[in-house]
Design a protein around this motif. Structure first.
Motif, PDB file in Angstrom:
ATOM      1  N   MET A 243     -45.225  24.749  -8.103  1.00  0.00           N
ATOM      2  CA  MET A 243     -45.281  23.304  -7.895  1.00  0.00           C
ATOM      3  C   MET A 243     -45.598  23.187  -6.435  1.00  0.00           C
ATOM      4  N   THR A 244     -46.310  22.075  -6.322  1.00  0.00           N
ATOM      5  CA  THR A 244     -46.652  21.488  -5.139  1.00  0.00           C
ATOM      6  C   THR A 244     -45.363  21.005  -4.384  1.00  0.00           C
ATOM      7  N   ASP A 245     -45.940  21.010  -2.877  1.00  0.00           N
ATOM      8  CA  ASP A 245     -44.991  20.402  -1.986  1.00  0.00           C
ATOM      9  C   ASP A 245     -44.418  18.812  -2.216  1.00  0.00           C
ATOM     10  N   ILE A 246     -45.765  18.189  -2.544  1.00  0.00           N
ATOM     11  CA  ILE A 246     -45.393  16.717  -2.855  1.00  0.00           C
ATOM     12  C   ILE A 246     -44.695  16.502  -4.252  1.00  0.00           C
ATOM     13  N   ALA A 247     -44.711  17.375  -5.081  1.00  0.00           N
ATOM     14  CA  ALA A 247     -43.847  17.326  -6.309  1.00  0.00           C
ATOM     15  C   ALA A 247     -42.593  17.549  -6.241  1.00  0.00           C
ATOM     16  N   LEU A 248     -42.323  18.577  -5.323  1.00  0.00           N
ATOM     17  CA  LEU A 248     -40.924  18.978  -4.927  1.00  0.00           C
ATOM     18  C   LEU A 248     -40.205  17.776  -4.137  1.00  0.00           C
ATOM     19  N   LEU A 249     -40.949  17.358  -3.290  1.00  0.00           N
ATOM     20  CA  LEU A 249     -40.552  16.150  -2.329  1.00  0.00           C
ATOM     21  C   LEU A 249     -40.296  15.188  -3.412  1.00  0.00           C
ATOM     22  N   THR A 250     -41.013  14.561  -4.267  1.00  0.00           N
ATOM     23  CA  THR A 250     -40.743  13.454  -5.093  1.00  0.00           C
ATOM     24  C   THR A 250     -39.553  13.878  -5.989  1.00  0.00           C
ATOM     25  N   ILE A 251     -39.372  14.884  -6.487  1.00  0.00           N
ATOM     26  CA  ILE A 251     -38.136  15.282  -7.416  1.00  0.00           C
ATOM     27  C   ILE A 251     -37.117  15.183  -6.417  1.00  0.00           C
ATOM     28  N   PHE A 252     -36.950  15.459  -5.129  1.00  0.00           N
ATOM     29  CA  PHE A 252     -35.762  15.534  -4.435  1.00  0.00           C
ATOM     30  C   PHE A 252     -35.497  14.030  -4.066  1.00  0.00           C
ATOM     31  N   VAL A 253     -36.390  13.179  -3.737  1.00  0.00           N
ATOM     32  CA  VAL A 253     -36.173  11.754  -3.387  1.00  0.00           C
ATOM     33  C   VAL A 253     -35.700  10.972  -4.675  1.00  0.00           C
ATOM     34  N   LEU A 254     -36.358  11.385  -6.008  1.00  0.00           N
ATOM     35  CA  LEU A 254     -35.691  10.791  -7.185  1.00  0.00           C
ATOM     36  C   LEU A 254     -34.436  11.180  -7.435  1.00  0.00           C
ATOM     37  N   ALA A 255     -34.062  12.353  -7.187  1.00  0.00           N
ATOM     38  CA  ALA A 255     -32.591  12.759  -7.262  1.00  0.00           C
ATOM     39  C   ALA A 255     -31.684  12.294  -6.646  1.00  0.00           C
ATOM     40  N   VAL A 256     -31.929  11.867  -5.198  1.00  0.00           N
ATOM     41  CA  VAL A 256     -31.347  11.223  -4.202  1.00  0.00           C
ATOM     42  C   VAL A 256     -30.889   9.790  -4.702  1.00  0.00           C
ATOM     43  N   PHE A 257     -31.952   9.248  -5.270  1.00  0.00           N
ATOM     44  CA  PHE A 257     -31.850   7.743  -5.766  1.00  0.00           C
ATOM     45  C   PHE A 257     -31.024   7.714  -7.045  1.00  0.00           C
ATOM     46  N   VAL A 258     -31.238   8.512  -7.925  1.00  0.00           N
ATOM     47  CA  VAL A 258     -30.258   8.699  -9.142  1.00  0.00           C
ATOM     48  C   VAL A 258     -29.032   9.024  -8.913  1.00  0.00           C
ATOM     49  N   GLY A 259     -28.752   9.867  -8.033  1.00  0.00           N
ATOM     50  CA  GLY A 259     -27.433  10.403  -7.471  1.00  0.00           C
ATOM     51  C   GLY A 259     -26.519   9.206  -6.921  1.00  0.00           C
ATOM     52  N   PHE A 260     -27.394   8.562  -5.995  1.00  0.00           N
ATOM     53  CA  PHE A 260     -26.598   7.306  -5.146  1.00  0.00           C
ATOM     54  C   PHE A 260     -26.185   6.181  -6.221  1.00  0.00           C
ATOM     55  N   GLU A 261     -27.079   5.869  -7.241  1.00  0.00           N
ATOM     56  CA  GLU A 261     -26.973   4.942  -8.353  1.00  0.00           C
ATOM     57  C   GLU A 261     -25.813   5.325  -9.158  1.00  0.00           C
ATOM     58  N   VAL A 262     -25.614   6.520  -9.495  1.00  0.00           N
ATOM     59  CA  VAL A 262     -24.705   7.140 -10.468  1.00  0.00           C
ATOM     60  C   VAL A 262     -23.202   6.841  -9.608  1.00  0.00           C
ATOM     61  N   ILE A 263     -23.189   7.558  -8.530  1.00  0.00           N
ATOM     62  CA  ILE A 263     -22.011   7.465  -7.667  1.00  0.00           C
ATOM     63  C   ILE A 263     -21.654   6.104  -7.419  1.00  0.00           C
ATOM     64  N   SER A 264     -22.494   5.171  -7.148  1.00  0.00           N
ATOM     65  CA  SER A 264     -21.907   3.749  -6.576  1.00  0.00           C
ATOM     66  C   SER A 264     -21.267   2.956  -8.055  1.00  0.00           C
ATOM     67  N   LYS A 265     -21.739   3.353  -9.083  1.00  0.00           N
ATOM     68  CA  LYS A 265     -21.297   2.970 -10.087  1.00  0.00           C
ATOM     69  C   LYS A 265     -19.950   3.164 -10.852  1.00  0.00           C
ATOM     70  N   VAL A 266     -19.661   4.111 -10.143  1.00  0.00           N
ATOM     71  CA  VAL A 266     -18.069   4.874 -10.870  1.00  0.00           C
ATOM     72  C   VAL A 266     -17.103   3.819 -10.338  1.00  0.00           C
ATOM     73  N   SER A 267     -16.212   3.586 -11.233  1.00  0.00           N
ATOM     74  CA  SER A 267     -15.245   2.804 -10.813  1.00  0.00           C
ATOM     75  C   SER A 267     -13.927   3.355  -9.795  1.00  0.00           C
ATOM     76  N   THR A 268     -13.273   2.472  -9.105  1.00  0.00           N
ATOM     77  CA  THR A 268     -12.347   3.200  -8.156  1.00  0.00           C
ATOM     78  C   THR A 268     -11.395   4.082  -8.703  1.00  0.00           C
TER      79      THR A 268
END
Length: 109
Positions: free
Chosen positions: A1-26
């Motif tokens: 895979m190219t560096d751009i593809a790996l960077l894109t996957i990393f950035v998307l994973a960060v956004f998805v992780g943030f959204e999942v964790i922020s939606k968890v109830s206390t």
């Protein structure tokens, strides 16, 4: 895979992780932290085993670093979990006399 593809996957994973964790109830944060601590315990055991199997100096240095970081991660997780559990305990009101068992509010007979 190219560096751009790996960077894109990393950035998307960060956004998805943030959204999942922020939606968890206390109420679920503490069980999730306990599960994360268990997973980090497995990671620590793996780091110890990998460090014990290495024969190179670089591998040994990286293994020791992995053991130290995993240990810090586990201890930090338990500290955060303990603080979160403290939030759920009732607080005593300052100046309020402790009630004895069997006493009714208002001093009724």
């Amino acid at each position: 895979m190219t560096d751009i593809a790996l960077l894109t996957i990393f950035v998307l994973a960060v956004f998805v992780g943030f959204e999942v964790i922020s939606k968890v109830s206390t109420t679920l944060h503490t069980p999730l932290m306990s599960g994360a601590n268990a997973i980090h315990g497995v990671i620590l055991v793996g780091a110890i085993v990998a460090t014990g199997e290495t024969t190179s100096t670089v591998g040994l240095a990286l293994g020791v670093l992995a053991v130290v970081l995993a240990t810090v991660n586990i201890v930090g997780g338990f500290v955060v979990t303990d603080r979160m559990l403290e939030m759920f305990k009732g607080r005593a009101r300052p100046g309020a006399a402790p009630r004895s068992e069997g006493s009714e509010p208002g001093g009724g007979r």
